[in-house]
Design a protein around this motif. Structure first.
Motif, PDB file in Angstrom:
ATOM      1  N   ASP A 155      -6.413  51.991-112.078  1.00 52.47           N
ATOM      2  CA  ASP A 155      -6.610  52.708-113.332  1.00 52.47           C
ATOM      3  C   ASP A 155      -7.983  52.456-113.941  1.00 52.47           C
ATOM      4  N   ALA A 156      -8.677  51.426-113.468  1.00 56.08           N
ATOM      5  CA  ALA A 156     -10.013  51.114-113.993  1.00 56.08           C
ATOM      6  C   ALA A 156     -11.121  51.834-113.237  1.00 56.08           C
ATOM      7  N   VAL A 157     -10.768  52.630-112.241  1.00 53.25           N
ATOM      8  CA  VAL A 157     -11.778  53.339-111.442  1.00 53.25           C
ATOM      9  C   VAL A 157     -12.326  54.521-112.246  1.00 53.25           C
ATOM     10  N   ARG A 158     -13.653  54.551-112.447  1.00 50.81           N
ATOM     11  CA  ARG A 158     -14.317  55.641-113.153  1.00 50.81           C
ATOM     12  C   ARG A 158     -15.547  56.069-112.350  1.00 50.81           C
ATOM     13  N   PRO A 159     -15.559  57.299-111.833  1.00 47.45           N
ATOM     14  CA  PRO A 159     -16.722  57.758-111.070  1.00 47.45           C
ATOM     15  C   PRO A 159     -17.973  57.814-111.930  1.00 47.45           C
TER      16      PRO A 159
ATOM     17  N   ARG B  73      -7.651  55.218-104.947  1.00 48.11           N
ATOM     18  CA  ARG B  73      -7.894  55.907-106.218  1.00 48.11           C
ATOM     19  C   ARG B  73      -9.280  56.534-106.228  1.00 48.11           C
ATOM     20  N   THR B  74     -10.251  55.846-105.648  1.00 47.01           N
ATOM     21  CA  THR B  74     -11.604  56.403-105.554  1.00 47.01           C
ATOM     22  C   THR B  74     -11.584  57.699-104.766  1.00 47.01           C
TER      23      THR B  74
ATOM     24  N   LEU C 153     -10.022  60.593-106.680  1.00 48.29           N
ATOM     25  CA  LEU C 153     -10.875  61.168-107.714  1.00 48.29           C
ATOM     26  C   LEU C 153     -12.089  61.894-107.144  1.00 48.29           C
TER      27      LEU C 153
ATOM     28  N   ILE D 121     -18.726  54.660-108.155  1.00 49.97           N
ATOM     29  CA  ILE D 121     -17.887  54.376-109.320  1.00 49.97           C
ATOM     30  C   ILE D 121     -18.532  53.251-110.128  1.00 49.97           C
ATOM     31  N   HIS D 122     -18.240  53.227-111.423  1.00 49.24           N
ATOM     32  CA  HIS D 122     -18.771  52.169-112.265  1.00 49.24           C
ATOM     33  C   HIS D 122     -18.238  50.812-111.804  1.00 49.24           C
TER      34      HIS D 122
ATOM     35  N   ASN E 260     -12.610  44.315-109.021  1.00 45.02           N
ATOM     36  CA  ASN E 260     -11.582  45.199-109.576  1.00 45.02           C
ATOM     37  C   ASN E 260     -10.394  45.338-108.628  1.00 45.02           C
TER      38      ASN E 260
END
Length: 524
Positions: A370-374, A417-418, A421, A360-361, A366
């Protein structure tokens, strides 16, 4: 002749019940709701003795009543879904109220979900009092609004339920049976997603000692640990709980009594003081957020004395009752096996990933799910490994906990969350210590790699570690595993120069991991 059924939305509804009054409210709300009708609604009567039949309203869809003999909600839900024939089974508890467009929202949630998605969870709304602070019991119900995987409103794909044999009926009450099912479904390679439909969970009145009786759930926590490992709380997004504090409180009370019986006044006084302090802290923890009325304060004082020994007693009971249970992980085969591939398959025993800037970025320290982005292609390469039967895990330094920048609960939520996703990981190994503590787990030390291999039941020498820093590949080397560096803008040039293997991105790293078994077969 038309039957009134809309089979284009192939779902059934299963409602376990013990005859609570809200059952009629739920069924009436379903009857008046708009959208495609269910194939059928199955109400499962789980009362031990049901001399009085359930008083059910007229329904615009087929309605059946089954009996499950008072064996608990897990058994009742199994009775219900196994009696249906639809592709999807929507479980509703008998104390919720679906929205006026619930069928339409449900079918929208389920439409076009890929086969790898096993379940869709609704958004629960718990209306708390607006004119005062909520009581301890009301806050407990309010916590359902943010809970993961609860079957108050959860739709499961039939094939996923069949793959894991449904709910585990050793969970005798409405506690943990839904989280256990979700973890087993995820272990089998499926995903569980959030839907957009909204369901209301009213707050019901609770008995004076309800919080004491709720401590029976400590026995079920033992079963969760036995089935899913010591990290099960983090995997479902929960904090560590208060059992350790309850154990100290109970031990202090026991010591005070024993010292008193033996005539050791100082020992009895010291132990009694510790018990009083622990009990006062627990009571204040429950009283301060509440309305602080005389009745609520009185209830909190009484139950705060009773809860610690009750929790410990039920925990001991659970340890004895579930002493022979084996962990689910790697012991059963679901849709996608989690077993290590054979040595002659030319595949790694496991692939372990760093989390931030690898999967994830990176968002420094963190604590916001909601800020988790793969990163691009992360889901694809993980799916490829799972399809090949290669176990995958995460090994991550998270010193933000030691620094006080994030809490364990926030860390667990981000990790959850990771996983939501990117799909399930066979192991999560996280070091929360600071840089100067000298622990053996913080990368570049080998501890996380060794623990991950042990947790997966694979040889550490057969593991491949993929990360974005020199610490990742150094930890792999220290453990005797193979390390592959995927540099980012933050990776130091010296780290790139020292790495045994370097890949341009995560896709190339996994290709290298699958293409070569040894660490010394050349640098990419």
């Amino acid at each position: 002749m038309s039957t009134g059924l809309d089979l284009s939305a192939d779902y059934s509804v299963v409602v376990p019940t013990v005859g609570r009054p809200n059952l009629q409210v739920l069924l009436d709300a379903l009857g008046h709701a708009t959208g495609p009708r269910p194939r059928e609604v199955v109400v499962v009567d789980d009362r031990r003795t049901a001399s009085d039949p359930l008083d059910l309203p007229e329904a615009p869809w087929p309605l059946r009543v089954l009996r499950s003999g008072g064996r608990g909600p897990a058994a009742a839900r199994n009775t219900g879904w196994r009696a249906t024939a639809s592709e999807w089974v929507a479980f509703l508890d008998d104390d919720v109220v679906p929205g006026p467009d619930w069928p339409a929202r449900l079918t929208d949630d389920l439409a076009c979900l890929p086969p790898g998605v096993a379940a869709s969870q609704a958004r629960l709304v718990v209306p708390l009092p607006a004119h005062r602070r909520p009581t301890d019991a009301e806050r407990g119900t309010g916590g359902l609004a943010g809970a993961r995987w609860i079957t108050a409103d959860m739709a499961y794909r039939r094939s996923a339920l069949e793959a894991v044999d449904g709910f585990d009926e050793r969970f005798p009450r409405a506690y943990r049976e839904d989280a256990d099912l979700a973890l087993r479904v995820i272990e089998a390679g499926y995903r569980v997603v959030d839907g957009r439909r909204v369901t209301t969970h009213p707050v019901a009145a609770s008995a004076f000692l309800a919080s004491v009786r709720a401590q029976r759930g400590n026995a079920d926590d033992v079963l969760m640990r036995q089935r899913h490992g010591a990290d099960w709380r983090a995997r479902i997004g929960e904090g560590p709980g208060r059992l350790r504090r309850h154990t100290v409180t109970t031990a202090a009370a026991t010591a005070a009594v024993l010292f008193g019986l033996r005539g050791h006044r100082r020992g009895a006084a010291a132990a009694g003081f510790l018990w009083a302090g622990c009990t006062a802290e627990f009571a204040l923890h429950r009283i301060l957020p509440g309305p602080r009325t005389a009745a609520e304060v009185g209830r909190m004082l009484v139950t705060s004395v009773a809860i610690p020994p009750a929790a410990c007693a039920h925990r001991i009971r659970g340890e004895w009752r579930h002493r022979e249970v084996r962990r689910f992980r790697h012991s059963r085969v679901g849709r996608r096996p989690r077993l290590a591939p054979p040595e002659d398959a030319g595949l790694p025993a496991a692939v372990l990933f760093d989390r931030d800037d690898t999967l994830i970025h990176d968002v420094p320290y963190n604590g916001d799910p909601d800020a988790v982005r793969p990163v691009p292609a992360a889901a694809a390469v993980l799916g490829r490994l799972r399809d090949l039967g290669v176990p995958v895990g995460v090994v991550s330094n998270q010193s933000g906990v030691a620094r006080g920048l994030i809490t364990l609960e926030q860390l667990a939520a981000v990790n959850a969350r990771t996983e939501a996703l990117l799909g399930p990981f066979g192991t999560w190994q996280v070091c929360v210590h600071g840089e100067d503590t000298g622990c053996d787990c913080r990368k570049p030390a080998p501890g996380l790699i060794e623990k991950a291999a042990a947790d997966l039941g694979v040889p550490v020498a057969g593991c491949v570690v993929i990360g974005d820093t020199g610490a990742d590949v150094a930890a792999a080397a220290a453990a005797g595993a193979r390390g592959i560096l995927v540099p980012t803008a933050r990776t130091l040039p010296a780290e790139i120069a020292a790495a045994p293997e370097v890949a341009a991105d995560i896709t190339e790293a996994v290709r290298l991991a699958l293409g070569k078994r040894g660490a010394g077969e050349g640098r990419s």
